[in-house]
Every structure is written in structure tokens, then in C-alpha cells.
Design a protein around this motif. Structure first.
Motif, PDB file in Angstrom:
ATOM      1  N   ALA A  33       0.872  -1.177   0.000  1.00  0.00           N
ATOM      2  CA  ALA A  33       0.000   0.000   0.000  1.00  0.00           C
ATOM      3  C   ALA A  33       0.911   1.230   0.000  1.00  0.00           C
ATOM      4  CB  ALA A  33      -0.897  -0.014   1.236  1.00  0.00           C
ATOM      5  N   ASP A  34       0.357   2.367  -0.348  1.00  0.00           N
ATOM      6  CA  ASP A  34       1.107   3.617  -0.456  1.00  0.00           C
ATOM      7  C   ASP A  34       1.861   3.928   0.835  1.00  0.00           C
ATOM      8  OD1 ASP A  34       1.909   6.131  -1.508  1.00  0.00           O
ATOM      9  OD2 ASP A  34       0.231   7.072  -0.432  1.00  0.00           O
ATOM     10  N   HIS A  35       3.187   4.096   0.732  1.00  0.00           N
ATOM     11  CA  HIS A  35       4.021   4.394   1.902  1.00  0.00           C
ATOM     12  C   HIS A  35       3.583   5.681   2.593  1.00  0.00           C
ATOM     13  CE1 HIS A  35       6.784   1.160   1.456  1.00  0.00           C
ATOM     14  NE2 HIS A  35       7.508   1.663   0.470  1.00  0.00           N
ATOM     15  N   ARG A  36       3.213   6.687   1.819  1.00  0.00           N
ATOM     16  CA  ARG A  36       2.863   7.983   2.411  1.00  0.00           C
ATOM     17  C   ARG A  36       1.639   7.865   3.319  1.00  0.00           C
ATOM     18  NH1 ARG A  36       2.672  13.668  -0.905  1.00  0.00           N
ATOM     19  NH2 ARG A  36       2.311  15.015   0.880  1.00  0.00           N
ATOM     20  N   THR A  37       0.633   7.144   2.863  1.00  0.00           N
ATOM     21  CA  THR A  37      -0.572   6.944   3.672  1.00  0.00           C
ATOM     22  C   THR A  37      -0.235   6.163   4.938  1.00  0.00           C
ATOM     23  OG1 THR A  37      -1.894   6.911   1.660  1.00  0.00           O
ATOM     24  CG2 THR A  37      -2.929   6.040   3.651  1.00  0.00           C
ATOM     25  N   LYS A  63      -4.365  -2.943  10.393  1.00  0.00           N
ATOM     26  CA  LYS A  63      -3.417  -4.057  10.446  1.00  0.00           C
ATOM     27  C   LYS A  63      -2.263  -3.842   9.461  1.00  0.00           C
ATOM     28  CE  LYS A  63      -2.387  -8.265  11.858  1.00  0.00           C
ATOM     29  NZ  LYS A  63      -1.923  -8.545  13.181  1.00  0.00           N
ATOM     30  N   THR A  64      -2.562  -3.270   8.300  1.00  0.00           N
ATOM     31  CA  THR A  64      -1.527  -2.959   7.317  1.00  0.00           C
ATOM     32  C   THR A  64      -0.560  -1.914   7.874  1.00  0.00           C
ATOM     33  OG1 THR A  64      -3.054  -3.426   5.511  1.00  0.00           O
ATOM     34  CG2 THR A  64      -1.118  -2.117   4.976  1.00  0.00           C
ATOM     35  N   VAL A  65      -1.107  -0.880   8.486  1.00  0.00           N
ATOM     36  CA  VAL A  65      -0.275   0.176   9.067  1.00  0.00           C
ATOM     37  C   VAL A  65       0.580  -0.402  10.197  1.00  0.00           C
ATOM     38  CG1 VAL A  65      -0.292   2.423  10.231  1.00  0.00           C
ATOM     39  CG2 VAL A  65      -1.968   1.936   8.440  1.00  0.00           C
ATOM     40  N   ARG A  68       3.421  -2.737   8.759  1.00  0.00           N
ATOM     41  CA  ARG A  68       4.501  -1.972   8.125  1.00  0.00           C
ATOM     42  C   ARG A  68       5.354  -1.285   9.188  1.00  0.00           C
ATOM     43  NH1 ARG A  68       3.881   0.544   3.122  1.00  0.00           N
ATOM     44  NH2 ARG A  68       2.413  -1.144   2.787  1.00  0.00           N
ATOM     45  N   HIS A  69       4.696  -0.688  10.191  1.00  0.00           N
ATOM     46  CA  HIS A  69       5.436  -0.036  11.276  1.00  0.00           C
ATOM     47  C   HIS A  69       6.320  -1.056  11.994  1.00  0.00           C
ATOM     48  CE1 HIS A  69       6.468   2.324  14.752  1.00  0.00           C
ATOM     49  NE2 HIS A  69       5.832   1.487  15.530  1.00  0.00           N
ATOM     50  N   ARG A  70       5.759  -2.197  12.279  1.00  0.00           N
ATOM     51  CA  ARG A  70       6.504  -3.261  12.978  1.00  0.00           C
ATOM     52  C   ARG A  70       7.683  -3.736  12.132  1.00  0.00           C
ATOM     53  NH1 ARG A  70       8.381  -5.254  17.321  1.00  0.00           N
ATOM     54  NH2 ARG A  70       8.325  -7.494  17.480  1.00  0.00           N
ATOM     55  N   ARG A  71       7.440  -3.986  10.847  1.00  0.00           N
ATOM     56  CA  ARG A  71       8.501  -4.456   9.949  1.00  0.00           C
ATOM     57  C   ARG A  71       9.646  -3.443   9.892  1.00  0.00           C
ATOM     58  NH1 ARG A  71       5.828  -5.540   5.063  1.00  0.00           N
ATOM     59  NH2 ARG A  71       5.671  -7.700   5.701  1.00  0.00           N
ATOM     60  N   TRP A  72       9.304  -2.160   9.756  1.00  0.00           N
ATOM     61  CA  TRP A  72      10.334  -1.125   9.660  1.00  0.00           C
ATOM     62  C   TRP A  72      11.050  -0.911  10.991  1.00  0.00           C
ATOM     63  CZ3 TRP A  72       7.430   3.049   6.355  1.00  0.00           C
ATOM     64  CH2 TRP A  72       7.315   2.576   5.034  1.00  0.00           C
ATOM     65  N   SER A  73      10.383  -1.199  12.103  1.00  0.00           N
ATOM     66  CA  SER A  73      11.039  -1.105  13.408  1.00  0.00           C
ATOM     67  C   SER A  73      12.077  -2.207  13.550  1.00  0.00           C
ATOM     68  CB  SER A  73      10.011  -1.223  14.527  1.00  0.00           C
ATOM     69  OG  SER A  73       9.136  -0.133  14.509  1.00  0.00           O
ATOM     70  N   VAL A  74      11.735  -3.407  13.107  1.00  0.00           N
ATOM     71  CA  VAL A  74      12.625  -4.557  13.238  1.00  0.00           C
ATOM     72  C   VAL A  74      13.794  -4.479  12.259  1.00  0.00           C
ATOM     73  CG1 VAL A  74      12.760  -7.069  12.933  1.00  0.00           C
ATOM     74  CG2 VAL A  74      10.844  -6.071  14.163  1.00  0.00           C
ATOM     75  N   ASP A  75      13.536  -4.078  11.013  1.00  0.00           N
ATOM     76  CA  ASP A  75      14.604  -4.096  10.001  1.00  0.00           C
ATOM     77  C   ASP A  75      15.480  -2.835  10.004  1.00  0.00           C
ATOM     78  OD1 ASP A  75      13.274  -2.089   8.576  1.00  0.00           O
ATOM     79  OD2 ASP A  75      12.710  -3.384   6.901  1.00  0.00           O
ATOM     80  N   GLY A  76      15.182  -1.869  10.879  1.00  0.00           N
ATOM     81  CA  GLY A  76      16.029  -0.690  11.020  1.00  0.00           C
ATOM     82  C   GLY A  76      15.695   0.469  10.093  1.00  0.00           C
TER      83      GLY A  76
END
Length: 122
Positions: A33-37, A63-65, A68-76
């Protein structure tokens, strides 16, 4: 989208600085989904401290938001964004943006909801 939600979303200037720092696409499966949203949704949740499930529909599926937040927190990804913005890389070439953006960062042992790090004059 409700104007009350839009006023705190990323401006075009801010988005132009953030976009190159984000992952290009998912490794497998459907397109993201759109990163900006999604980022606007993460910032809204961080700013208000509301539960993920109460995220307004304007930001997409909660759940999508969250994922994505969780994934970006884990991968740095969030740390990379902060480090880049702290060093001034990706800064606009003419003028400066007068708004400050709070990028969500969870420190070890910090249990406060919505703990953020402010980036002044961004």
C-alpha cells in the motif's frame, strides 16, 4: 479525507525527503500500500496514542499500518531515516522546512505509548 486528519499529514516537501529513504517494494507477494498513507497513519497513531484498531479508515487498514510499522522497526528502516535526517542528508537544497516531524522510536525499556523523538526544523 476529513480536514482534521489532513492538517498533520506529511507535506509534499517532507514526503520528498522521506520517499528515497524507504524500502522500494515487498520482497514477495502483492505490491505494498502507499508508503505515504501508511506513514501518515503511523504518525497519527503516535501523536494521539490511540490503539491500532481505532486508526481512522483514511489511513487504510489498521493491520496494514501496524505490520509496516513493525517491519520497519525490526529491520532498522526507522533508524536509518532518523540517522539520515540527523546528519542533514536529504535536506532541501533551497530554504528549510519550518515544521518538525516526530518519527516513532521505541527505546529498550520504554513502555510509554507513542514515545517519539522530535526532529526540529525539518
Amino acid at each position: 479525507m476529513d480536514d482534521r486528519l489532513k492538517r498533520d499529514d506529511l507535506t509534499d516537501d517532507e514526503w520528498a525527503r522521506l520517499a528515497p529513504l524507504l524500502p522500494a517494494h515487498a520482497r514477495r507477494g502483492n505490491r505494498w500500500a502507499d508508503h505515504r498513507t501508511i506513514i501518515d497513519g503511523v504518525f497519527f497513531r503516535s501523536r494521539t496514542g490511540s490503539p491500532w484498531r481505532k486508526l481512522p479508515e483514511a489511513y487504510g487498514n489498521w493491520k496494514t499500518v501496524y505490520n509496516r510499522h513493525r517491519r520497519w522497526s525490526v529491520d532498522g528502516t526507522w533508524e536509518t531515516i532518523l540517522d539520515t535526517l540527523r546528519t542533514g542528508e536529504g535536506a532541501p537544497t533551497s530554504g528549510t522546512c519550518s515544521t518538525a516531524v516526530a518519527v516513532p522510536v521505541r527505546r529498550p525499556g520504554d513502555i510509554r505509548p507513542g514515545a517519539t523523538f522530535e526532529i526540529p526544523n525539518w
